[in-house]
Each structure stands twice: as C-alpha cells, then as structure tokens.
Design an enzyme around this catalytic site. Structure first.
Site: not given
Ligand code: IDP
Ligand code: MG
Length: 159
Positions: A10, A50, A123, A126, A137
């Site tokens: 990212k 997304y 984080n 992805h 994807e």
């Molecule tokens: P993942 O990336 O581990 O698969 P997902 O639940 O698919 O997690 O969420 C996609 C992305 O959305 C996360 O990697 C993170 O960047 C963002 N995200 C997830 N939950 C939150 C939240 O509660 N607040 C802000 N951003 C979030």
């Molecule tokens: Mg995800």
C-alpha cells in the site's frame, strides 16, 4: 493445491521504502512472483477493488488511503498460496499482528485508532482473503499477458 494470490504494498509501505523488505519475505519461503507492477490507482479502481467493503463506515477513508500514492502489486504462486500469504502478512490490525509478520513488524496502529482519526487503517499491505477473492482480484489487477510461467530454482526443493 498450487494457488495464486494478489499482494499489494500500500502507499504507506511504498513511501516508507519497504518494497524490498516485503518482497523478500515471499521469496524467502519459496513463493514465486508471477507478475509485478507499480500503479497509482484512481478512486474508481479502488472502489472496485474494495467493493466488498462498500457499506463499511471506513469505506471512503479506505479509498482515500489506497489512492494517496503509488502501490506495488504482485501475484505470488505456491502451495496454499492464499493462506500462506495471509500468514506472512498477519492480522488486519497491526496491534494484533504477531511479531514476525509483515504487519506486526512494520506497523503498530489499531483499526480503532484509524477509525477514531477518520483514516483508512495504514497496515502496509493487502493480501487476498480467500481463493475466490484472489481470482477476482488477480483478474481486476493483471492482464493475462502480464503474468508469466517460469521455473524457479526453488521448485525442486520447495514445491
Ligand atoms: P484485510 O486487509 O486484512 O483483508 P479487511 O477487513 O478486508 O482486512 O479490510 C480492508 C482494509 O480496510 C484493511 O486492510 C484496512 O486498511 C482497512 N480497514 C479495515 N478495518 C478498518 C477500520 O475499522 N477502520 C479503518 N480502516 C479499516
Ligand atoms: Mg480483505
């Protein structure tokens, strides 16, 4: 059992100069990179990527985050690649990600903190969450002729 999974470094990971560090971790375990590129995606593309999160309260912030700079996207191939990649990446929320995982080693924020600040959760990386997600994807991010079949020296011992 040989699967493919999509990984995206990212904008925070790219801007922090973590591209090499991150790619190395997949190469170290013998996963094979079969396609790779840098892209600066627009809002529409991000919304497509997304789309499963469309109704989430953090959707707008997430789209803002993933489009704030270029990303490095790559496809890795290997045994149980989807699960193996997730294992290397770690928990979604870096404060719950184990040390040794990419998110655990290079970030520490929580999703609760990101939401409170009105930000997408930074984080670093992805990774596809399931085989179905990986297929969708990879189709969205890579054209057929951007992916390559070749033999790595690891395959004799790793696959
Ligand atoms: P993942 O990336 O581990 O698969 P997902 O639940 O698919 O997690 O969420 C996609 C992305 O959305 C996360 O990697 C993170 O960047 C963002 N995200 C997830 N939950 C939150 C939240 O509660 N607040 C802000 N951003 C979030
Ligand atoms: Mg995800």
């Amino acid at each position: 059992m040989i699967e493919r999974s999509l990984v995206i470094i990212k904008p925070d990971g790219v801007e922090r100069g973590l591209v090499g560090e991150i790619i190395k971790r997949f190469e170290n375990v013998g996963l094979k990179i079969v396609g790779i590129k840098m892209m600066w995606i627009d809002k529409r593309f991000a919304e497509q990527h997304y789309s499963a999160h469309k109704t989430k309260p953090f959707f707008k912030e997430l789209v803002g985050f993933i489009t704030e700079g270029p990303v490095v996207a790559f496809v890795v191939e290997g045994v149980h690649a989807v699960d193996n990649v997730r294992r290397l990446v770690g928990h979604t929320s870096p404060h719950e990600a184990a040390p040794g995982t990419i998110r655990g080693d290079f970030a520490h924020i929580s999703m609760a903190y990101a939401s409170k600040k009105g930000l997408g959760g930074k984080n670093v990386i992805h990774a596809s969450g399931s085989k179905k997600e990986a297929e969708e994807e990879i189709k969205l991010w890579f054209k057929k002729d951007e992916m390559h079949s070749y033999t790595t020296v690891h395959e004799k011992h790793v696959f």
